[in-house]
Design a protein around this motif. Structure first.
Motif, PDB file in Angstrom:
ATOM      1  N   MET A  69      56.644  29.083  58.002  1.00  0.00           N
ATOM      2  CA  MET A  69      55.506  28.404  57.378  1.00  0.00           C
ATOM      3  C   MET A  69      54.800  29.386  56.454  1.00  0.00           C
ATOM      4  O   MET A  69      54.341  29.017  55.380  1.00  0.00           O
ATOM      5  CB  MET A  69      54.517  27.939  58.444  1.00  0.00           C
ATOM      6  N   VAL A  70      54.692  30.620  56.916  1.00  0.00           N
ATOM      7  CA  VAL A  70      54.169  31.729  56.117  1.00  0.00           C
ATOM      8  C   VAL A  70      54.847  32.991  56.620  1.00  0.00           C
ATOM      9  O   VAL A  70      55.061  33.139  57.832  1.00  0.00           O
ATOM     10  CB  VAL A  70      52.636  31.929  56.310  1.00  0.00           C
ATOM     11  N   SER A  71      55.222  33.885  55.711  1.00  0.00           N
ATOM     12  CA  SER A  71      55.719  35.189  56.140  1.00  0.00           C
ATOM     13  C   SER A  71      55.016  36.256  55.320  1.00  0.00           C
ATOM     14  O   SER A  71      54.531  35.978  54.210  1.00  0.00           O
ATOM     15  CB  SER A  71      57.231  35.273  55.950  1.00  0.00           C
ATOM     16  N   LEU A  72      54.914  37.453  55.892  1.00  0.00           N
ATOM     17  CA  LEU A  72      54.225  38.541  55.189  1.00  0.00           C
ATOM     18  C   LEU A  72      54.887  39.867  55.521  1.00  0.00           C
ATOM     19  O   LEU A  72      55.239  40.130  56.672  1.00  0.00           O
ATOM     20  CB  LEU A  72      52.744  38.576  55.608  1.00  0.00           C
ATOM     21  N   ALA A  73      55.104  40.655  54.488  1.00  0.00           N
ATOM     22  CA  ALA A  73      55.537  42.035  54.683  1.00  0.00           C
ATOM     23  C   ALA A  73      54.452  42.934  54.132  1.00  0.00           C
ATOM     24  O   ALA A  73      53.868  42.645  53.084  1.00  0.00           O
ATOM     25  CB  ALA A  73      56.856  42.293  53.966  1.00  0.00           C
ATOM     26  N   GLY A  74      54.152  43.986  54.859  1.00  0.00           N
ATOM     27  CA  GLY A  74      53.151  44.937  54.395  1.00  0.00           C
ATOM     28  C   GLY A  74      53.666  46.347  54.566  1.00  0.00           C
ATOM     29  O   GLY A  74      54.467  46.624  55.466  1.00  0.00           O
ATOM     30  N   VAL A  80      44.805  41.918  46.856  1.00  0.00           N
ATOM     31  CA  VAL A  80      44.654  42.526  48.180  1.00  0.00           C
ATOM     32  C   VAL A  80      45.033  44.003  48.110  1.00  0.00           C
ATOM     33  O   VAL A  80      44.309  44.878  48.617  1.00  0.00           O
ATOM     34  CB  VAL A  80      45.551  41.795  49.205  1.00  0.00           C
ATOM     35  N   GLU A  81      46.148  44.283  47.471  1.00  0.00           N
ATOM     36  CA  GLU A  81      46.621  45.670  47.366  1.00  0.00           C
ATOM     37  C   GLU A  81      45.566  46.545  46.696  1.00  0.00           C
ATOM     38  O   GLU A  81      45.256  47.643  47.169  1.00  0.00           O
ATOM     39  CB  GLU A  81      47.933  45.719  46.573  1.00  0.00           C
ATOM     40  N   ALA A  82      45.003  46.043  45.578  1.00  0.00           N
ATOM     41  CA  ALA A  82      44.013  46.828  44.825  1.00  0.00           C
ATOM     42  C   ALA A  82      42.768  47.075  45.675  1.00  0.00           C
ATOM     43  O   ALA A  82      42.202  48.176  45.663  1.00  0.00           O
ATOM     44  CB  ALA A  82      43.637  46.098  43.542  1.00  0.00           C
ATOM     45  N   HIS A  83      42.367  46.058  46.438  1.00  0.00           N
ATOM     46  CA  HIS A  83      41.167  46.225  47.262  1.00  0.00           C
ATOM     47  C   HIS A  83      41.382  47.246  48.378  1.00  0.00           C
ATOM     48  O   HIS A  83      40.486  48.021  48.708  1.00  0.00           O
ATOM     49  CB  HIS A  83      40.751  44.880  47.869  1.00  0.00           C
ATOM     50  N   THR A  93      36.443  45.765  55.570  1.00  0.00           N
ATOM     51  CA  THR A  93      37.525  45.807  54.586  1.00  0.00           C
ATOM     52  C   THR A  93      38.536  44.696  54.855  1.00  0.00           C
ATOM     53  O   THR A  93      39.030  44.041  53.923  1.00  0.00           O
ATOM     54  CB  THR A  93      38.230  47.182  54.650  1.00  0.00           C
ATOM     55  N   ARG A  94      38.824  44.469  56.133  1.00  0.00           N
ATOM     56  CA  ARG A  94      39.800  43.438  56.484  1.00  0.00           C
ATOM     57  C   ARG A  94      39.284  42.047  56.128  1.00  0.00           C
ATOM     58  O   ARG A  94      40.047  41.209  55.646  1.00  0.00           O
ATOM     59  CB  ARG A  94      40.171  43.550  57.964  1.00  0.00           C
ATOM     60  N   ARG A  95      37.973  41.831  56.364  1.00  0.00           N
ATOM     61  CA  ARG A  95      37.391  40.529  56.009  1.00  0.00           C
ATOM     62  C   ARG A  95      37.493  40.295  54.500  1.00  0.00           C
ATOM     63  O   ARG A  95      37.872  39.230  54.039  1.00  0.00           O
ATOM     64  CB  ARG A  95      35.919  40.463  56.444  1.00  0.00           C
ATOM     65  N   GLU A  96      37.151  41.332  53.749  1.00  0.00           N
ATOM     66  CA  GLU A  96      37.180  41.215  52.289  1.00  0.00           C
ATOM     67  C   GLU A  96      38.622  41.010  51.797  1.00  0.00           C
ATOM     68  O   GLU A  96      38.865  40.213  50.885  1.00  0.00           O
ATOM     69  CB  GLU A  96      36.553  42.470  51.665  1.00  0.00           C
ATOM     70  N   ALA A  97      39.571  41.729  52.415  1.00  0.00           N
ATOM     71  CA  ALA A  97      40.982  41.588  52.014  1.00  0.00           C
ATOM     72  C   ALA A  97      41.453  40.157  52.254  1.00  0.00           C
ATOM     73  O   ALA A  97      42.133  39.562  51.408  1.00  0.00           O
ATOM     74  CB  ALA A  97      41.849  42.574  52.788  1.00  0.00           C
ATOM     75  N   ALA A  98      41.060  39.586  53.399  1.00  0.00           N
ATOM     76  CA  ALA A  98      41.467  38.214  53.725  1.00  0.00           C
ATOM     77  C   ALA A  98      40.894  37.232  52.705  1.00  0.00           C
ATOM     78  O   ALA A  98      41.557  36.270  52.316  1.00  0.00           O
ATOM     79  CB  ALA A  98      41.012  37.853  55.139  1.00  0.00           C
ATOM     80  N   ALA A  99      39.663  37.501  52.247  1.00  0.00           N
ATOM     81  CA  ALA A  99      39.033  36.622  51.261  1.00  0.00           C
ATOM     82  C   ALA A  99      39.758  36.723  49.925  1.00  0.00           C
ATOM     83  O   ALA A  99      40.047  35.715  49.275  1.00  0.00           O
ATOM     84  CB  ALA A  99      37.555  36.990  51.108  1.00  0.00           C
ATOM     85  N   ARG A 100      40.063  37.969  49.523  1.00  0.00           N
ATOM     86  CA  ARG A 100      40.753  38.150  48.233  1.00  0.00           C
ATOM     87  C   ARG A 100      42.167  37.595  48.248  1.00  0.00           C
ATOM     88  O   ARG A 100      42.687  37.179  47.209  1.00  0.00           O
ATOM     89  CB  ARG A 100      40.795  39.635  47.864  1.00  0.00           C
ATOM     90  N   LEU A 101      42.779  37.615  49.421  1.00  0.00           N
ATOM     91  CA  LEU A 101      44.144  37.104  49.544  1.00  0.00           C
ATOM     92  C   LEU A 101      44.227  35.661  49.037  1.00  0.00           C
ATOM     93  O   LEU A 101      45.239  35.248  48.455  1.00  0.00           O
ATOM     94  CB  LEU A 101      44.581  37.169  51.019  1.00  0.00           C
ATOM     95  N   ALA A 153      48.096  32.915  56.588  1.00  0.00           N
ATOM     96  CA  ALA A 153      48.355  34.088  55.740  1.00  0.00           C
ATOM     97  C   ALA A 153      47.305  35.165  56.009  1.00  0.00           C
ATOM     98  O   ALA A 153      47.638  36.355  56.113  1.00  0.00           O
ATOM     99  CB  ALA A 153      48.346  33.681  54.266  1.00  0.00           C
ATOM    100  N   ALA A 154      46.053  34.748  56.157  1.00  0.00           N
ATOM    101  CA  ALA A 154      44.980  35.711  56.437  1.00  0.00           C
ATOM    102  C   ALA A 154      45.183  36.367  57.801  1.00  0.00           C
ATOM    103  O   ALA A 154      44.959  37.571  57.968  1.00  0.00           O
ATOM    104  CB  ALA A 154      43.619  35.007  56.375  1.00  0.00           C
ATOM    105  N   VAL A 155      45.648  35.584  58.765  1.00  0.00           N
ATOM    106  CA  VAL A 155      45.888  36.138  60.105  1.00  0.00           C
ATOM    107  C   VAL A 155      47.028  37.165  60.056  1.00  0.00           C
ATOM    108  O   VAL A 155      46.937  38.245  60.654  1.00  0.00           O
ATOM    109  CB  VAL A 155      46.207  35.006  61.117  1.00  0.00           C
ATOM    110  N   LEU A 156      48.091  36.835  59.318  1.00  0.00           N
ATOM    111  CA  LEU A 156      49.215  37.765  59.227  1.00  0.00           C
ATOM    112  C   LEU A 156      48.799  39.063  58.533  1.00  0.00           C
ATOM    113  O   LEU A 156      49.188  40.156  58.948  1.00  0.00           O
ATOM    114  CB  LEU A 156      50.402  37.121  58.478  1.00  0.00           C
ATOM    115  N   LEU A 157      47.982  38.933  57.475  1.00  0.00           N
ATOM    116  CA  LEU A 157      47.489  40.129  56.783  1.00  0.00           C
ATOM    117  C   LEU A 157      46.682  40.985  57.753  1.00  0.00           C
ATOM    118  O   LEU A 157      46.826  42.207  57.807  1.00  0.00           O
ATOM    119  CB  LEU A 157      46.627  39.729  55.579  1.00  0.00           C
TER     120      LEU A 157
END
Lengths: 171, 285
Positions: free
Chosen positions: B195-200, B230-233, B243-251, B272-276
Motif C-alpha cells: 500500500m505504501v513502501s519507504l526506503a531511507g 523531507v531530505e532537505a529538511h 524534526t520528525r513532526r516537521e518531516a512528516a508534514a513536509r512529506l 507514509a508518515a508512519v513509515l518515515l
C-alpha cells in the motif's frame, strides 16, 4: 485475399517450439505451443498431475515445482524457457518412484496434510528449504507463498523441523 | 491455459536478442515472467513474439570501480542472499526478500521489476536511495540513465522500443555510520502489493545529526519518488520529536497518492508518515 487476411487476424498461427528438459531426473523432449506454461506441460503433456493449479497468477503456490533446484510457481513459467533446465515435481521429490522425501513423510505423521490441495506445493517448497541449508525457523517466511487454509501451518512447521532433524541425522 | 503469444525466440547472445527485439514486430523480452505471464493472460499487456532472455548471461552481482553492477536477470532471491548487497545496501536485500513470496523471488528478476514499472515495485525505493542508474542496450549502443529519470508513469518508462535493461549500477555508499531501512505497509508481509513502501538511508554523525539523507517511497505517486523536501529538511538535523513532526508534514508535499483498490489516498498519507517516522526512529537510536 482480404477475407483471408481478416481470417488470419482472428486466428493467428501459433508457432510450436521443441524443448528438451529433465523432469524428475529423466531427459524428456516436447513440442509445445509458444505460449505454453510449464504447469500445463507438466500436467497435460507429461501427465504429472501431482502439481496443482490454484490461482494461475503466482499467488497461491499450489503449482510450485523446483526449477534447477529452486522453487518457482509453474503457472508463471514459460515452458519454452525451461529448455535445457531441470524440473522436479512432487512426484520426484523422493528420488525414485514410490519413495517419499523425509518432509513428505513428516507431513503425513504430523498431520500437515488436510484437504491436500496445497500439499504438493508445500512439499516442494519445504524440500527446497531443507536442501538449501535454510534454518527451519525461516520456514514461515519461505513458505508464505504456499497458501494453506486447513492446517493453520503449525503442523507444517513441525513437520519441517522433524524432517530437518532427520536430514541432519542422516548426514 | 497457454498465454496468447504466437512465437517465442531464444537468442544466445545479447546482440542477437537486441536484433530480434528490433526486427520482430510486437515483441517483448521475457525473463522470469512473474509479472508478464499474468499480464499476457489477462490482456493487460500483449505481444506477438516473446524474446526469451534465458540463454543470455545477464545474471549476477559484480563489483565494479564505482560500486556494484547487478545484472538485469539477477533474481530477487540472489539479491536477498548476496553478502555484499546485504552489507552495503541492506534495504535492497530486505525489499528483495519481500517481493511476492519465495517461489516468486526465485524467478522474478531485478530488470523485470524495473521494466514492469509498477509504482509499488518494492525493489525501487531502495534503489532510489542508493542513487542507482540503469544501463540500457539497443542495436545502436548503450546508455546509462539515473533510475530517478527512468519511470514515466504506471507501467511506462523512458525506454525506446527495442531497448533492453542489461544492468543496474549502484555507486558505493557514503562512508560513516549509515542507517538504512526498507519498510512497507500491506495486509501481510509476503505475497501482497505494498500500500505504501519507504526506503531511507542517512549517515548519522557522532553528534546525532543526519547527513546525506535520502528517502524514497513507493505506491504514493504515479512513479516511485524521492522525498526531496523531507531530505532537505532533515539534512544536518537531529531526528528529535520536533524534526520528525516537521518531516512528516513536509512529506505530504512530496507525495501524491490516489485512492485505489488497495488503499484510499488519505490512508496512504498517514501510512507514509508512519513509515518515515519508523526510519527516523531507527536513525535516532
Amino acid at each position: 485475399m482480404g477475407e483471408d487476411r481478416r481470417q488470419a487476424a482472428r486466428a493467428p498461427e501459433v508457432e510450436r517450439v521443441r524443448i528438451r528438459l529433465t523432469i524428475n531426473g529423466e531427459a524428456r523432449g516436447f513440442e509445445v505451443a509458444a505460449g505454453r506454461r510449464l504447469l500445463d506441460l507438466l500436467r497435460d503433456d507429461a501427465g504429472l498431475i501431482g502439481t496443482k493449479e490454484g490461482c494461475g497468477a503466482g499467488e497461491c503456490g499450489a503449482c510450485t515445482v523446483l526449477l534447477d533446484g529452486k522453487p518457482v510457481t509453474s503457472c508463471l513459467v514459460l515452458a519454452a524457457s525451461c529448455d535445457g533446465h531441470a524440473v522436479t515435481t512432487v512426484e520426484g521429490l523422493g528420488g525414485s518412484p514410490g519413495t517419499m522425501h523425509p518432509f513428505q513423510r513428516a507431513l503425513v505423521t504430523h498431520g500437515g496434510v488436510q484437504c491436500g490441495f496445497c500439499t504438493p506445493g508445500v512439499a516442494v517448497t519445504g524440500a527446497a528449504i531443507l536442501a538449501g541449508g535454510h534454518q527451519p525457523a525461516e520456514g514461515a517466511r519461505l513458505l508464505a507463498g504456499n497458501l494453506c487454509r486447513c492446517t493453520g501451518y503449525e503442523k507444517i512447521f513441525s513437520a519441517l523441523e522433524a524432517a530437518a532433524e532427520e536430514v541432519r541425522r542422516d548426514e | 491455459m497457454d498465454v496468447p503469444v504466437q512465437r517465442v525466440v531464444r537468442p544466445r547472445t545479447l546482440d542477437e536478442a537486441l536484433v530480434m527485439l528490433a526486427e520482430q514486430p510486437r515483441s517483448r523480452p521475457i525473463a522470469g515472467g512473474t509479472d508478464l505471464m499474468v499480464q499476457l493472460r489477462d490482456g493487460r499487456r500483449s505481444a506477438d513474439t516473446l524474446v526469451d532472455l534465458d540463454g543470455l548471461d545477464l545474471a549476477g552481482v559484480h563489483e565494479v570501480d564505482l560500486g556494484v553492477e547487478i545484472g538485469a536477470a539477477t533474481t530477487m532471491d540472489a539479491i536477498a542472499r548476496h553478502p555484499l548487497v546485504r552489507r552495503r545496501w541492506p534495504a535492497l536485500a530486505e525489499a528483495a526478500a519481500l517481493v511476492g513470496a519465495w517461489p516468486i523471488q526465485c524467478r522474478a528478476t531485478l530488470g523485470g521489476n524495473l521494466a514492469n514499472a509498477s509504482p509499488a515495485a518494492d525493489a525501487v525505493p531502495p534503489l532510489l536511495v542508493a542513487d542507482a542508474a540503469v544501463r540500457l542496450a539497443s542495436p545502436s549502443g548503450e546508455r546509462t540513465i539515473a533510475l530517478e529519470r527512468f519511470f514515466r508513469g504506471p507501467g511506462t518508462t523512458v525506454m525506446a522500443p527495442g531497448e533492453l535493461i542489461v544492468a543496474v549500477l549502484l555507486p558505493a555508499p557514503s562512508a560513516g555510520r549509515v542507517v538504512e531501512r526498507f519498510v512497507k505497509v500491506g495486509p501481510r508481509r509476503e505475497q501482497i502489493i505494498s500500500m505504501v513502501s519507504l526506503a531511507g538511508r542517512a549517515v548519522v554523525s557522532a553528534d546525532g545529526t543526519l547527513h546525506d539523507v535520502r528517502v524514497a517511497l513507493g505506491a504514493v505517486a504515479p512513479i516511485p519518488v524521492r522525498a526531496r523536501r523531507v531530505e532537505a529538511h532533515l539534512e544536518g538535523r537531529r531526528p528529535d520529536a520536533a524534526t520528525r513532526r516537521e518531516a512528516a508534514a513536509r512529506l505530504q508535499a512530496d507525495i501524491a497518492p490516489i485512492d485505489d483498490l488497495r488503499a484510499p489516498a488519505a490512508y496512504r498519507r498517514i501510512a507514509a508518515a508512519v513509515l518515515l517516522d519508523r526510519f527516523l526512529e531507527a536513525c535516532h537510536g
